[in-house]
Design an enzyme around this catalytic site. Structure first.
Site, PDB file in Angstrom:
ATOM      1  N   ASP A  65       0.816  -1.311  -0.069  1.00  0.00           N
ATOM      2  CA  ASP A  65      -0.016  -0.030   0.012  1.00  0.00           C
ATOM      3  C   ASP A  65       0.807   1.390   0.037  1.00  0.00           C
ATOM      4  OD1 ASP A  65      -2.730   1.093   0.479  1.00  0.00           O
ATOM      5  OD2 ASP A  65      -1.843   1.861   2.369  1.00  0.00           O
ATOM      6  N   GLU A 114       1.278  -0.580  -4.838  1.00  0.00           N
ATOM      7  CA  GLU A 114       0.378   0.486  -5.308  1.00  0.00           C
ATOM      8  C   GLU A 114       1.187   1.674  -5.742  1.00  0.00           C
ATOM      9  OE1 GLU A 114      -3.479   2.804  -3.584  1.00  0.00           O
ATOM     10  OE2 GLU A 114      -1.760   2.453  -2.403  1.00  0.00           O
TER      11      GLU A 114
HETATM   12  C1  GLC Z   1      -4.299   3.283  -0.709  1.00  0.00           C
HETATM   13  C2  GLC Z   1      -5.486   2.246  -0.424  1.00  0.00           C
HETATM   14  C3  GLC Z   1      -6.595   3.441   0.155  1.00  0.00           C
HETATM   15  C4  GLC Z   1      -6.130   3.854   1.540  1.00  0.00           C
HETATM   16  C5  GLC Z   1      -4.783   4.561   1.372  1.00  0.00           C
HETATM   17  C6  GLC Z   1      -4.188   4.753   2.853  1.00  0.00           C
HETATM   18  O1  GLC Z   1      -4.444   4.255  -1.386  1.00  0.00           O
HETATM   19  O2  GLC Z   1      -5.907   1.819  -1.508  1.00  0.00           O
HETATM   20  O3  GLC Z   1      -7.681   2.964   0.351  1.00  0.00           O
HETATM   21  O4  GLC Z   1      -7.019   4.798   2.001  1.00  0.00           O
HETATM   22  O5  GLC Z   1      -3.736   3.803   0.826  1.00  0.00           O
HETATM   23  O6  GLC Z   1      -3.617   3.375   3.425  1.00  0.00           O
END
Ligand code: GLC
Ligand code: CA
Length: 551
Positions: free
Chosen positions: A198, A257
């Site tokens: 993440d 991500e």
């Molecule tokens: C990422 C997740 C999202 C979350 C953020 C903070 O973007 O996909 O849902 O709010 O990280 O952890």
């Protein structure tokens, strides 16, 4: 070297909304275990679970208070071990969400950091400034400043890129890096096959003394992406992490991500020489047009159309640039955006064609739970369930600009992430077989047929997705070359080629009938959506129709 994830078809499960097993209205691990036969029948071979760790649920689990235990709403460690075992027995790999940029403010590290300003854990977080004044003008992704005054009264402030209850970890501190590596090892040791990492592009921050240049009022926080996204230390800090983990778990799938990363950074993050991620998820896939957008009210909560010519450029750029480097991640939706049916497709035929367009390209599909049924966003009749102050502001400004509150709520329901996290539509019983209780995320749902009804209908969306997943697993679509053909703006046509095998994927993006002439005569239709006629090289497609055919 080939790995299991070279042929992964990933299904994203939002645990709280998939299946409730104990009647409290919240999905849980035992619920997921009950649905393994469904996943198997669908044909996917990997599941990505959004966070399941102990959490006050300020951000539905992305605010972790204990990385080593399961949130009690979601299950127990014993159930987790069973889930891992049962998924593996069904031939399904498991990918966990790994939140390493921040913790919850309820995490013992943060509590200690507040209680002992001179203690070891103070440096696990980013504290700065004096007299409760913000050290700089940087803005948080969740609105307001990235700085929040230290509640223990030292006069310093702590840094949070997301909610103020989610303080950022200080990755400059080697102890933090090792502590997070321990967390990863703990889960991989329990049999987890991969980590969806993440927000990793944000772990490094620029010099905190400098403001981000702005022409607006400097006392107002501004988004300062270049100061907290994709800094070079992201790579230097994560490389040893990733190398050490791989030394012990050579088959681990690291899926990062990389929201704002451009395609060249995606190459840096995923090239085999870099030893960082295996693949990354970009947020840059879906450029939209300004058509019909009212600049008097917030644009991000108004439905927008995909800019198809730009979309084509983006897709072909990611396909070609990552070719031979890493597998692009192919997706239409996730828990952070409106569902594809609501946002883009609007009709089942279009949704089926778009799925074919996306997933038969080079790369790894991630299917968002319920997408295979054609599920839409929920509709909320009040602002409360959005749990997002910016929606309250939106409805208020929209009313001042002449919209009704109902219209504003319809727009927000069609664009926001919360209504995309609705309960899975399993059957036609009360609460659609998701729960015996009112679901935690409750809204009006559309007329989408339930999984049960669709499973007995060979022409349903569910049956289409099963066929599509099978087709995707042919070597031609897993490993073949990709080439986009130059056709008009209203069509999307590409070729996949492997040895003597060639296939074309031909999609009509418009609601007008269209004719496409292929370079070679069609031999066999492999999969179709909507109305079509095939005459040798000539393909006639009805509104939003799509075909995959061999030549
Ligand atoms: C990422 C997740 C999202 C979350 C953020 C903070 O973007 O996909 O849902 O709010 O990280 O952890
Ligand atoms: Ca439950």
């Amino acid at each position: 070297m080939s790995s299991w994830y070279d042929h992964a078809i990933i299904y994203q499960v939002y645990p709280k909304s998939f299946q409730d097993s104990n009647g409290d209205g919240i999905g849980d691990l035992n619920g997921i275990r009950q649905r393994i036969p469904y996943l198997q029948k669908l044909g996917i071979n990997a599941v990505w679970l959004n966070p399941i760790f102990v959490s006050p649920q300020v951000d539905n689990g992305y605010d972790v208070a204990n990385y080593y235990a399961i949130d009690e709403q979601i299950g127990t460690m014993a159930e987790m071990d069973s889930l891992i075992k049962e998924l593996h027995a069904a031939g399904i790999h498991l990918i966990l969400d790994f939140v390493l940029n921040h913790t919850s403010d309820q995490h013992p590290w943060f509590k200690d950091a507040l209680a002992n300003p001179d203690g070891l854990y103070r440096d696990y977080y980013i504290f700065k400034g004096h007299d409760n004044r913000r050290p700089n003008n940087w803005g948080s992704f969740f609105g307001g400043s990235v700085w929040e005054p230290d509640p223990s009264g030292t006069g310093e402030s702590y840094f949070h890129l997301f909610d103020k209850h989610m303080p950022d970890l200080n990755w400059a501190n080697p102890e933090v890096r090792l502590s997070m590596e321990d967390v990863a090892r703990f889960w991989l040791g329990r049999g987890v096959d991969g980590l969806r990492i993440d927000a990793f592009i944000h772990i490094a921050k620029a010099n905190l003394d400098q403001d981000f240049p702005t022409t607006a009022d400097n006392s107002q926080p501004v988004l300062a992406e270049p100061f907290y996204a994709n800094l070079p230390q992201v790579q230097s800090w994560l490389r040893p992490f990733s190398q050490r983990i791989r030394a012990d778990y050579p088959d681990v799938f690291l899926l990062g991500e990389a929201a704002s990363a451009n395609v060249n950074l995606a190459v840096d993050y995923t090239s085999p020489e870099a030893h960082l991620m295996d693949s990354v998820i970009t947020f840059r896939y879906f450029p939209t047009t300004n058509t019909g957008i009212d600049s008097a009210i917030a644009t991000n909560l108004q439905p927008a159309s995909i800019d198809w010519p730009e979309f084509k450029k983006t897709q072909v750029t990611w396909q070609q640039t990552l070719s031979g480097v890493s597998r692009p991640i192919l997706y239409w939706g996730n828990h952070d955006m409106a569902r594809v049916m609501t946002r883009v497709a609007h009709t089942p035929v279009a949704a089926a064609s778009l799925a074919m367009l996306m997933y038969l390209q080079q790369g790894t599909p991630i299917i968002y739970y319920g997408e295979e049924l054609g599920m839409e966003n929920l509709h909320y009749d009040t602002v409360a369930p959005f749990a997002d102050g910016s929606v309250d502001d939106f409805v208020e400004t929209a009313q001042k600009a002449g919209y009704s509150a109902a219209d504003a709520l319809t727009m927000a329901s069609a664009t926001h992430k919360m209504p995309a996290r609705g309960p899975m539509l399993w059957d036609d019983s009360a609460h659609n077989g998701f729960s015996t209780h009112k679901p935690w995320n409750d809204g009006r749902s559309d007329e989408t047929a339930s999984a049960e009804r669709q499973s007995s209908d060979p022409h349903s969306m569910l049956s289409f997705y099963q066929q599509l997943i099978q087709l995707k697993q042919q070597a031609l679509f897993e490993d073949g070359d990709y080439c986009l053909l130059s056709t008009g703006d209203d069509t999307y046509v590409y070729r996949r080629q492997l040895g003597q095998q060639t296939a074309y994927v031909v999609i009509n993006l418009s609601s007008q009938k269209t004719v496409i002439t292929l370079p070679a005569a069609a031999a066999q239709v492999m999969l179709s959506a909507g109305d079509y006629t095939v005459n040798d090289q000539q393909i006639i497609l009805g509104a939003h129709a799509g075909l995959a055919l061999s030549v």
